[in-house]
Write a protein that holds these residues in place. Structure first.
Motif, PDB file in Angstrom:
ATOM      1  N   UNK A 151      46.208  24.772  35.380  1.00 55.31           N
ATOM      2  CA  UNK A 151      45.318  24.772  34.211  1.00 55.31           C
ATOM      3  C   UNK A 151      44.286  25.894  34.320  1.00 55.31           C
ATOM      4  N   UNK A 152      43.733  26.092  35.515  1.00 56.36           N
ATOM      5  CA  UNK A 152      42.742  27.151  35.687  1.00 56.36           C
ATOM      6  C   UNK A 152      43.356  28.521  35.441  1.00 56.36           C
ATOM      7  N   UNK A 153      44.601  28.725  35.889  1.00 56.28           N
ATOM      8  CA  UNK A 153      45.251  30.020  35.696  1.00 56.28           C
ATOM      9  C   UNK A 153      45.469  30.323  34.221  1.00 56.28           C
ATOM     10  N   UNK A 197      41.549  34.267  39.177  1.00 53.19           N
ATOM     11  CA  UNK A 197      42.693  33.841  39.989  1.00 53.19           C
ATOM     12  C   UNK A 197      42.211  33.121  41.247  1.00 53.19           C
ATOM     13  N   UNK A 198      41.080  33.560  41.801  1.00 53.07           N
ATOM     14  CA  UNK A 198      40.505  32.881  42.961  1.00 53.07           C
ATOM     15  C   UNK A 198      40.247  31.414  42.650  1.00 53.07           C
ATOM     16  N   UNK A 199      39.697  31.125  41.461  1.00 52.99           N
ATOM     17  CA  UNK A 199      39.429  29.736  41.080  1.00 52.99           C
ATOM     18  C   UNK A 199      40.724  28.932  41.075  1.00 52.99           C
ATOM     19  N   UNK A 200      41.802  29.504  40.536  1.00 52.46           N
ATOM     20  CA  UNK A 200      43.074  28.783  40.472  1.00 52.46           C
ATOM     21  C   UNK A 200      43.574  28.424  41.868  1.00 52.46           C
ATOM     22  N   UNK A 201      43.535  29.358  42.802  1.00 54.42           N
ATOM     23  CA  UNK A 201      44.039  29.076  44.152  1.00 54.42           C
ATOM     24  C   UNK A 201      43.055  28.231  44.952  1.00 54.42           C
ATOM     25  N   UNK A 202      41.777  28.303  44.628  1.00 53.73           N
ATOM     26  CA  UNK A 202      40.815  27.421  45.282  1.00 53.73           C
ATOM     27  C   UNK A 202      41.073  25.971  44.883  1.00 53.73           C
TER      28      UNK A 202
END
Length: 652
Positions: free
Chosen positions: A260-262, A295-300
């Motif tokens: 969802x973040x991505x 993208x950092x937020x998505x992988x975090x």
């Protein structure tokens, strides 16, 4: 149309080089992850390797030298061989349980494998997704078609005029110096902006070598007249699109918070800058950090609230590397890097991570920490050469260098920036009275609009999930799975590094461009977590994709998109402005596109003068934008030559 296809083809070729550079790490048997996650991780780990190479090679040679592409080709080949050997059929066997120490040694062995060393006793874990098939994989055609449209639109935008004022001021000159010279001692003395501690300019300078590193089409230049810098931001957005498509293709259950973040992050990027020549064609240290932070937020989120415990170790590694890349692009993101490191370390605690001892993300933490250390060290070494400071313009650690940029000039620039963004009167600087007026001037910035839209979406999603225990309870053994009420605490912890960065930037250098990504992240985290908790556990993509489509539509409605406006403006430019031919080449193919003639071909009038210090420079007759006048084009300088050649450096 052929030129657009060749630009998209260039991006895909660059992406393939990144996959090659990162595959030896992502496809290691140390990590237990699905092939699609490994492929996505290869992109971002490869980008981290490329940034390290760009910063490191610039210390030794100009980035247009034949050495960087040879190093890239060699490392890519060794990395790919390591990935193939790790997954060769005769090596696919189930290993016994390994200890944390063995996992750590395995990661170090994988890192060493890039140098040609391979351990025969590397601990291996079978992928938990082995033998399982994605749900309704045919539906990936729909987002793939959408991605094709987005990529072509990005390519069209990349052919637009370069309208960013700072590109002529220092972006283009900094990239030109990186291409033509190795790191010049004291270059910041020529213009303080040329010494900024950012990896954006070396990355833009090394991009053409990615095509040269491919033996099949080696020697091709994506844009023939030295304007490859146009393609950097579009390439980074293309990587986000590829990441989202990989998430769709590898989806086996309902979308995770990271997915969802991505998709929300891609929508935020597209709504804000996706149709703006000012942000796409300009390789500024503003747009790149925004894209990487999203993208950092998505992988975090993948690393903390992901559904599959074994995959979190690789997600931790990718999150750390992305945080390191974002920091090298914009040093004001230091709190984001520090916060990501702390969150990754907290996952090692049993009462926080909720993971069995053997599944704690030691491999990901070691790999990510190693790459972050390399990023920071090579960045510091290059920055020391350019300015004599540690992470300039953060002039907190002066170094004993004769070419050190004077501290007074940095402070003077900071005061000008503060006055520009806060108020007209210096008397109000020590107080917070400037804040209401500042917010009033910047309230329409797309990042603030995205923040408001995402927070509203999070509130609606949390309200819509109801009281169903199956929905409100976090997954078992997740970082938020110890208590039902721990999810808000987790969301607050994940938001903290980005919130701290926003506050620090508002107090020190209140320009919203510096914190675009952090503003979006503060909204992305609660919105993505809330959407992932909505009912809808079907395994069919046409159902599980509905929340993604709804969230994207809501964001695009709440954050006004300039698609129609920019389409009309493109047509207006075609009629109003003269055009000039821009040749795009890829291997044996070449095509000429007519591009609106605005600033890219503009060459200001200059006069050659000798300064009192004996330095021969090209002095601008008017303004301070050198554009493509190179080298030593300045509006005014007091710098002195350090030797007989420019490569010897400049003294204050």
């Amino acid at each position: 149309m052929l030129a657009l296809l060749m630009i998209v083809g260039t991006w895909l070729l660059w992406a393939s080089v990144l996959v090659a550079l990162g595959s030896g790490l992502a496809f290691s048997r140390v990590f237990a992850a699905s092939p699609w996650l490994r492929l996505r991780a290869s992109l971002w780990l490869g980008l981290g390797v490329l940034v390290i190479l760009a910063l490191g090679c610039h210390l030794i040679v100009p980035l247009s030298d034949p050495l960087p592409p040879r190093i890239i080709a060699g490392l890519g080949l060794m990395s790919t061989i390591a990935a193939v050997l790790s997954w060769a059929p005769f090596r696919l066997r189930r290993a016994s349980r390994s200890t944390d120490a063995a996992d750590s040694a395995g990661v170090l062995a994988v890192i060493a494998s890039l140098g040609g060393v391979r351990s025969r006793h590397l601990p291996r874990r079978p992928s938990p997704a082995a033998g399982r098939r994605s749900a309704a994989p045919g539906w990936v055609v729909i987002p793939a078609l959408g991605a094709s449209v987005l990529l072509l639109s990005l390519a069209l935008t990349s052919l637009g005029p370069i309208t960013n004022y700072d590109t002529g001021l220092y972006h283009w000159p900094a990239i030109s110096y990186a291409e033509a010279y190795r790191a010049i001692p004291g270059l910041g003395n020529l213009d303080l902006r040329l010494g900024y501690a950012t990896s954006v300019f070396p990355l833009a300078a090394i991009l053409p070598t990615l095509v040269d590193a491919l033996p099949v089409i080696g020697g091709a230049t994506p844009i023939s007249d030295g304007q490859t810098l146009r393609l950097l931001n579009g390439f980074l957005i293309a990587l986000v699109i590829i990441d989202v498509i990989g998430r769709y293709a590898g989806q086996r259950a309902r979308p995770t918070a990271g997915t969802h973040a991505a998709i929300l992050g891609l929508a935020a990027i597209w709504a804000g800058i996706g149709h703006s020549w000012d942000f796409i064609t300009s390789p500024s240290p503003d747009t790149g950090p925004l894209i990487v932070t999203v993208v950092l937020v998505a992988y975090l989120l993948d690393a903390t609230v992901g559904n599959r415990l074994p995959e979190r170790s690789l997600a931790v590694a990718v999150a750390l590397v992305l945080a390191g890349i974002a920091f090298t692009m914009r040093v004001q993101l230091l709190p984001v890097l520090a916060g990501t490191l702390v969150i990754a370390a907290l996952m090692l605690l049993p009462r926080v991570g909720g993971m069995p001892r053997r599944r704690r993300p030691w491999p990901g933490l070691i790999l990510g920490g190693t790459m972050v250390t390399a990023l920071v060290v090579v960045m510091w070494l290059r920055d020391q050469r350019l300015t004599g400071w540690f992470l300039y313009p953060l002039t907190v650690f002066p170094l004993n260098a004769e070419w050190r940029v004077p501290e007074g000039s940095v402070r003077a620039y900071a005061e000008v920036l503060a006055l520009f963004n806060r108020s007209r009167t210096p008397a109000s600087l020590p107080t917070m009275q400037w804040l209401p007026g500042w917010l009033g001037r910047h309230a329409e910035d797309f990042a603030f609009m995205a923040l408001i839209a995402l927070i509203a979406l999070a509130v609606l999603a949390f309200a819509a999930r109801g009281r169903d225990p199956a929905v409100t309870s976090p997954p078992p053994r997740s970082i938020a799975g110890l208590r039902r009420d721990s999810l808000p605490v987790l969301v607050a912890v994940l938001m903290t590094p980005f919130a701290v960065t926003v506050v620090a930037t508002l107090l020190l250098a209140p320009d919203p461009r510096f914190i675009w990504g952090c503003l979006c992240a503060i909204g992305l985290i609660p919105a993505a977590v809330a959407l992932s908790r909505l009912p809808g556990g079907s395994r069919h993509l046409w159902r599980t994709g509905v929340p993604l489509l709804v969230s994207t539509a809501v964001l695009l409605v709440l954050v006004p998109s300039s698609l129609l406006t920019d389409v009309a403006r493109w047509g207006q430019l075609r009629v109003t402005f003269a055009t000039y031919p821009l040749t795009v080449a890829l291997g044996p193919f070449a095509s000429t596109a007519l591009v609106p003639d605005q600033t890219p071909t503009f060459r200001p009038e200059v006069t050659q003068v000798t300064t009192p210090a004996g330095l021969v420079v090209l002095q601008l007759n008017e303004g301070d934008q050198c554009w493509r006048v190179f080298p030593l084009c300045v509006a005014g300088t007091a710098a002195r030559p350090r030797g007989d050649d420019l490569s010897d450096g400049l003294l204050p």
